[in-house]
Design an enzyme around this catalytic site. Structure first.
Site, PDB file in Angstrom:
ATOM      1  N   GLU A 280       2.150  -5.610  10.658  1.00  0.00           N
ATOM      2  CA  GLU A 280       1.281  -4.427  10.673  1.00  0.00           C
ATOM      3  C   GLU A 280       1.562  -3.638  11.939  1.00  0.00           C
ATOM      4  O   GLU A 280       1.467  -4.173  13.049  1.00  0.00           O
ATOM      5  CB  GLU A 280      -0.183  -4.863  10.648  1.00  0.00           C
ATOM      6  CG  GLU A 280      -1.176  -3.750  10.527  1.00  0.00           C
ATOM      7  CD  GLU A 280      -1.670  -3.545   9.110  1.00  0.00           C
ATOM      8  OE1 GLU A 280      -1.805  -2.375   8.705  1.00  0.00           O
ATOM      9  OE2 GLU A 280      -1.939  -4.540   8.422  1.00  0.00           O
TER      10      GLU A 280
ATOM     11  N   GLU B 200       1.486   3.732   3.076  1.00  0.00           N
ATOM     12  CA  GLU B 200       1.849   3.211   4.400  1.00  0.00           C
ATOM     13  C   GLU B 200       3.365   3.319   4.511  1.00  0.00           C
ATOM     14  O   GLU B 200       4.113   2.434   4.107  1.00  0.00           O
ATOM     15  CB  GLU B 200       1.321   1.793   4.568  1.00  0.00           C
ATOM     16  CG  GLU B 200      -0.210   1.758   4.505  1.00  0.00           C
ATOM     17  CD  GLU B 200      -0.799   0.365   4.620  1.00  0.00           C
ATOM     18  OE1 GLU B 200      -0.050  -0.605   4.905  1.00  0.00           O
ATOM     19  OE2 GLU B 200      -2.030   0.237   4.423  1.00  0.00           O
TER      20      GLU B 200
ATOM     21  N   HIS C 116       3.321  -3.255   6.679  1.00  0.00           N
ATOM     22  CA  HIS C 116       2.107  -2.444   6.581  1.00  0.00           C
ATOM     23  C   HIS C 116       1.979  -1.519   7.787  1.00  0.00           C
ATOM     24  O   HIS C 116       2.500  -1.798   8.866  1.00  0.00           O
ATOM     25  CB  HIS C 116       0.860  -3.336   6.521  1.00  0.00           C
ATOM     26  CG  HIS C 116       0.693  -4.067   5.229  1.00  0.00           C
ATOM     27  ND1 HIS C 116      -0.072  -3.585   4.192  1.00  0.00           N
ATOM     28  CD2 HIS C 116       1.212  -5.242   4.800  1.00  0.00           C
ATOM     29  CE1 HIS C 116      -0.036  -4.438   3.184  1.00  0.00           C
ATOM     30  NE2 HIS C 116       0.743  -5.451   3.528  1.00  0.00           N
TER      31      HIS C 116
ATOM     32  N   HIS D  30       0.880  -1.175   0.000  1.00  0.00           N
ATOM     33  CA  HIS D  30       0.000   0.000   0.000  1.00  0.00           C
ATOM     34  C   HIS D  30       0.916   1.222   0.000  1.00  0.00           C
ATOM     35  O   HIS D  30       1.695   1.418   0.945  1.00  0.00           O
ATOM     36  CB  HIS D  30      -0.928  -0.007   1.208  1.00  0.00           C
ATOM     37  CG  HIS D  30      -1.923  -1.128   1.168  1.00  0.00           C
ATOM     38  ND1 HIS D  30      -2.262  -1.863   2.294  1.00  0.00           N
ATOM     39  CD2 HIS D  30      -2.650  -1.647   0.153  1.00  0.00           C
ATOM     40  CE1 HIS D  30      -3.152  -2.786   1.952  1.00  0.00           C
ATOM     41  NE2 HIS D  30      -3.404  -2.669   0.662  1.00  0.00           N
TER      42      HIS D  30
END
Length: 315
Positions: A178, A25, A116, A22
């Site tokens: 994450e 990010e 992420h 992404h």
């Protein structure tokens, strides 16, 4: 230790660290850029492929250009025909699968860590489709022991490999790392440092494992995703009519009981959790999930026992 109860696993010789799946990010984006600067200096404990997953989205600082790259790695998506008119991310997923996979094959990288960020207050999560990946679970246990300033959790999305849609599912072992909270489109030094520490600890563990270190078993809590909850919406316009309640905001992985506040409507009404069992919310008010119709996810926690492991070179 009873060595008869030790599980011998293949060495982890091929590792991939990916960022920018992404493109907004930014902890993963900048960590990959830093790693690419020094990847030839020989200081890494293991050999690592480092790459930027979605360079076009990174250049534009957007989540994706045409479609979410991190939803393009199911077996069906990877086998669907593509053309020059196909979404960029669909074409890019084929390139990544060829470079790091193919998914489900003996040629795939041994471990794939995809970096992420989330706007939610999650700390550091290892997110995977497998709840019995001893390598990933031992890495999680190692991070939990070593990262005293950041909570570390293991999150399980219960999907068979064919239906697992994220980039990390291409590796023989894999997870998304994450880290949050961090707004999209910027980088917070504390969140970046937590991700950097997590990656280094992961690589240190792999080096020790490959060198023959025996890692004792133990217990790890696994959060298995049960369902997603959407925002309350107007039945005619489908626009949201409430925000996450202040009592719930930022309380990721804190047990939510039936009847507790979940949303606060724009007219001032408290809307309560109507579920029949207490569950653990996470990805609470994640900014990128507004388009997906997800206000938060709910998970069930269980403690699992993991075996002692070592590399099979020590058999």
């Amino acid at each position: 230790m009873d060595t008869h109860n030790v599980v011998a696993l293949p060495v982890v010789s091929r590792v991939a660290v990916c960022g920018g799946t992404h493109g907004n990010e930014l902890s993963g984006v900048y960590l990959v850029r830093e790693r690419l600067k020094r990847r030839e200096d020989g200081t890494e404990p293991v050999s690592v492929v480092t790459l930027m997953s979605n360079p076009r989205a990174v250049q534009l600082c957007v989540r994706y250009v045409e479609t979410d790259l991190n939803r393009c790695f199911t077996r069906a998506a990877l086998s669907a025909p593509v053309s020059e008119d196909s979404p960029y991310e669909m074409i890019r997923s084929r390139e990544l699968n060829a470079l790091l996979g193919p998914k489900g094959s003996v040629q795939a990288v041994d471990l794939l860590c995809d970096l992420h960020n989330t706007t939610a207050n999650t700390g550091l999560c290892l997110i995977t489709h497998s709840d019995c990946d001893w390598i990933a679970l031992h890495i999680c246990k190692h991070l939990q022991r070593e990262m005293s300033s950041t909570p570390v959790r293991y999150v399980h999305f219960d999907l068979p490999l064919d239906e697992a849609y994220s980039l990390d599912s291409v590796g023989k072992h894999g997870f998304a790392m994450e880290v949050g909270p961090q707004p999209h489109g910027l980088v917070r030094s504390g969140i970046f440092s937590a991700m950097q520490e997590g990656v280094q600890l992961m690589l240190d563990w792999i080096w020790q494992f490959n060198s023959g270190t025996l890692f004792e078993g133990g217990s790890v809590d696994i959060f298995t995703m049960v369902k997603n909850i959407d925002y309350p919406r107007d039945p005619q316009t489908h626009m949201i009519t409430a925000a996450v309640h202040p009592d719930l905001q930022d309380r990721d992985f804190c047990l939510l009981h039936p009847g507790e506040p979940m949303f606060l409507s724009f007219s001032g009404e408290t809307l309560r959790y109507r579920g029949k069992e207490a569950l653990y919310p996470f990805f609470i008010n994640e900014a990128a999930y507004y388009e997906k119709g997800v206000a938060l996810s709910l998970a069930r926690k269980r403690r699992v026992e993991i075996p002692s492991v070592r590399s099979d070179t020590q058999r």
